[in-house]
Scaffold this active site. Structure first.
Site, PDB file in Angstrom:
ATOM      1  N   GLN A  20      38.187  -0.882  -4.559  1.00  0.00           N
ATOM      2  CA  GLN A  20      38.948  -0.017  -3.638  1.00  0.00           C
ATOM      3  C   GLN A  20      38.085   1.139  -3.126  1.00  0.00           C
ATOM      4  O   GLN A  20      38.533   2.279  -3.025  1.00  0.00           O
ATOM      5  CB  GLN A  20      40.211   0.518  -4.313  1.00  0.00           C
ATOM      6  CG  GLN A  20      41.124  -0.564  -4.873  1.00  0.00           C
ATOM      7  CD  GLN A  20      42.394   0.008  -5.451  1.00  0.00           C
ATOM      8  OE1 GLN A  20      43.168   0.636  -4.729  1.00  0.00           O
ATOM      9  NE2 GLN A  20      42.600  -0.204  -6.742  1.00  0.00           N
ATOM     10  N   ASP A  79      30.641   7.812 -27.824  1.00  0.00           N
ATOM     11  CA  ASP A  79      31.063   7.167 -29.084  1.00  0.00           C
ATOM     12  C   ASP A  79      30.128   6.068 -29.588  1.00  0.00           C
ATOM     13  O   ASP A  79      30.593   5.023 -30.086  1.00  0.00           O
ATOM     14  CB  ASP A  79      32.490   6.596 -28.933  1.00  0.00           C
ATOM     15  CG  ASP A  79      33.513   7.660 -28.593  1.00  0.00           C
ATOM     16  OD1 ASP A  79      33.147   8.856 -28.526  1.00  0.00           O
ATOM     17  OD2 ASP A  79      34.692   7.302 -28.377  1.00  0.00           O
ATOM     18  N   LYS A  93      36.002  14.297 -30.445  1.00  0.00           N
ATOM     19  CA  LYS A  93      37.247  14.074 -29.694  1.00  0.00           C
ATOM     20  C   LYS A  93      38.232  13.260 -30.533  1.00  0.00           C
ATOM     21  O   LYS A  93      37.853  12.268 -31.144  1.00  0.00           O
ATOM     22  CB  LYS A  93      36.945  13.370 -28.371  1.00  0.00           C
ATOM     23  CG  LYS A  93      36.337  11.980 -28.477  1.00  0.00           C
ATOM     24  CD  LYS A  93      35.909  11.515 -27.107  1.00  0.00           C
ATOM     25  CE  LYS A  93      35.517  10.064 -27.006  1.00  0.00           C
ATOM     26  NZ  LYS A  93      36.481   9.072 -27.419  1.00  0.00           N
ATOM     27  N   GLU A 128      34.376   9.830 -31.409  1.00  0.00           N
ATOM     28  CA  GLU A 128      35.824   9.748 -31.656  1.00  0.00           C
ATOM     29  C   GLU A 128      36.068   9.869 -33.159  1.00  0.00           C
ATOM     30  O   GLU A 128      35.384   9.213 -33.954  1.00  0.00           O
ATOM     31  CB  GLU A 128      36.385   8.413 -31.152  1.00  0.00           C
ATOM     32  CG  GLU A 128      37.895   8.307 -31.375  1.00  0.00           C
ATOM     33  CD  GLU A 128      38.498   6.989 -30.880  1.00  0.00           C
ATOM     34  OE1 GLU A 128      37.806   6.220 -30.193  1.00  0.00           O
ATOM     35  OE2 GLU A 128      39.681   6.746 -31.204  1.00  0.00           O
ATOM     36  N   LYS A 179      40.888   8.943 -26.898  1.00  0.00           N
ATOM     37  CA  LYS A 179      39.985   8.010 -26.229  1.00  0.00           C
ATOM     38  C   LYS A 179      39.209   8.721 -25.120  1.00  0.00           C
ATOM     39  O   LYS A 179      38.037   8.456 -24.901  1.00  0.00           O
ATOM     40  CB  LYS A 179      40.776   6.830 -25.657  1.00  0.00           C
ATOM     41  CG  LYS A 179      41.615   6.071 -26.690  1.00  0.00           C
ATOM     42  CD  LYS A 179      40.775   5.577 -27.855  1.00  0.00           C
ATOM     43  CE  LYS A 179      41.626   4.765 -28.830  1.00  0.00           C
ATOM     44  NZ  LYS A 179      40.924   4.552 -30.121  1.00  0.00           N
ATOM     45  N   CYS A 199      37.290   3.854 -24.317  1.00  0.00           N
ATOM     46  CA  CYS A 199      36.888   5.266 -24.213  1.00  0.00           C
ATOM     47  C   CYS A 199      36.076   5.573 -22.963  1.00  0.00           C
ATOM     48  O   CYS A 199      36.158   6.688 -22.431  1.00  0.00           O
ATOM     49  CB  CYS A 199      36.154   5.687 -25.473  1.00  0.00           C
ATOM     50  SG  CYS A 199      37.283   5.779 -26.891  1.00  0.00           S
ATOM     51  N   VAL A 233      30.513   3.302 -25.504  1.00  0.00           N
ATOM     52  CA  VAL A 233      31.474   2.244 -25.853  1.00  0.00           C
ATOM     53  C   VAL A 233      32.858   2.834 -26.111  1.00  0.00           C
ATOM     54  O   VAL A 233      32.982   3.992 -26.489  1.00  0.00           O
ATOM     55  CB  VAL A 233      30.998   1.479 -27.114  1.00  0.00           C
ATOM     56  CG1 VAL A 233      29.682   0.792 -26.840  1.00  0.00           C
ATOM     57  CG2 VAL A 233      30.863   2.387 -28.344  1.00  0.00           C
TER      58      VAL A 233
HETATM   59  N1  TIU Z   1      35.398   4.664 -28.383  1.00  0.00           N
HETATM   60  C1  TIU Z   1      36.329   3.740 -28.169  1.00  0.00           C
HETATM   61  O1  TIU Z   1      36.271   2.995 -27.204  1.00  0.00           O
HETATM   62  N2  TIU Z   1      37.349   3.616 -29.120  1.00  0.00           N
HETATM   63  C2  TIU Z   1      38.014   2.450 -29.389  1.00  0.00           C
HETATM   64  O2  TIU Z   1      38.894   2.419 -30.241  1.00  0.00           O
HETATM   65  N3  TIU Z   1      37.615   1.348 -28.688  1.00  0.00           N
HETATM   66  C3  TIU Z   1      38.066   0.067 -28.850  1.00  0.00           C
HETATM   67  O3  TIU Z   1      37.692  -0.778 -28.044  1.00  0.00           O
HETATM   68  N4  TIU Z   1      38.838  -0.231 -29.866  1.00  0.00           N
END
Ligand code: TIU
Length: 237
Positions: free
Chosen positions: A205, A27, A132, A75, A135, A165, A160
């Protein structure tokens, strides 16, 4: 079959076969990284994510040079939002909602300029781009089939945001049996604390969801790996 390579990582060394490993870039879209996109509509300081771009560009180049598949995700939703659950559409009190007109087109809608991957990390022709609605990159996508078709067992995970995600995808991948190495300087969060804790949670862990290391360690290992030999694609007769 290529030799197993090793990368120093947390909580232990990460072992991977270059021929069965893919780089996943999650993303890295204008909607999350540019002012005026979806990420900013949620109240986030999108400048926080820019530090990911340069190390990730270097890692993508190293992965391509080593012959690893680079798989991108985006996304977003269909223009009629039929794949966007009301719970996602209506949650919170953002300045704008998914589908509203934004600076770069309708927010988080496929085909809009803002939905595209940032110019610095444009996919190369032939690289897989997974669209997609959720998330996680496995939910309602063809990612599992793509990985199976390429005989992938290990994922180098980047993109990110770390705690949203990236985490969701790593958790999905973990439950599906993939070994995940999250590359710490190639994932980003709008929140410094979530970045730190999000990475800690993966390697805690004994590596409950996977491993964590930084991009120089991955690039060194890829540079040391022997050339990958792949079986030729099956040609139906
Ligand atoms: N790609 C992704 O992480 N989508 C989000 O909406 N992330 C946020 O941190 N909002």
């Amino acid at each position: 079959m290529t030799a197993v390579q090793h990368i120093p990582a947390q909580p232990t060394e990460f072992s991977f076969g270059p021929g069965t490993t893919a780089l996943v870039v999650i993303d890295m879209q204008r909607d999350f990284l540019l002012p005026g996109g979806f990420g900013e509509s949620l109240g986030n300081d999108v400048a926080q994510l820019r530090k990911v771009i340069e190390p990730l560009a270097h890692l993508m180049a190293a992965a391509r040079a080593a012959g690893l598949p680079v798989i991108h995700t985006r996304e977003g939703h269909l223009p009629d939002l039929s794949d966007c659950p009301p719970a996602k559409l209506l949650r919170g009190s953002p300045s704008q909602r998914i589908g509203d007109p934004g600076k770069y087109g309708r927010l988080l809608v496929r085909g809009e300029y803002g939905h595209g991957i940032i110019d610095e990390l444009t996919p190369l022709p032939g690289e897989v781009v997974i669209d997609k609605p959720g998330k996680g990159a496995f939910y309602a996508t063809e990612l599992a089939q793509v990985l199976a078709q390429k005989s992938i067992a290990s994922l180098l995970v980047t993109g990110v945001t770390t705690e949203v995600c990236v985490h969701t995808t790593v958790r999905e991948a973990n439950d599906r049996g993939y070994e995940c190495l999250v590359v710490s300087d190639c994932v980003g969060s709008y929140f410094a604390e979530f970045q730190r804790v999000g990475l800690e949670m993966i390697a805690a862990q004994g590596g409950i969801f996977g491993w964590v290391t930084d991009s120089p360690a991955v690039i060194d290992a890829l540079a040391a790996a022997p050339p990958i030999t792949r079986a030729p694609a099956h040609t139906p007769v």
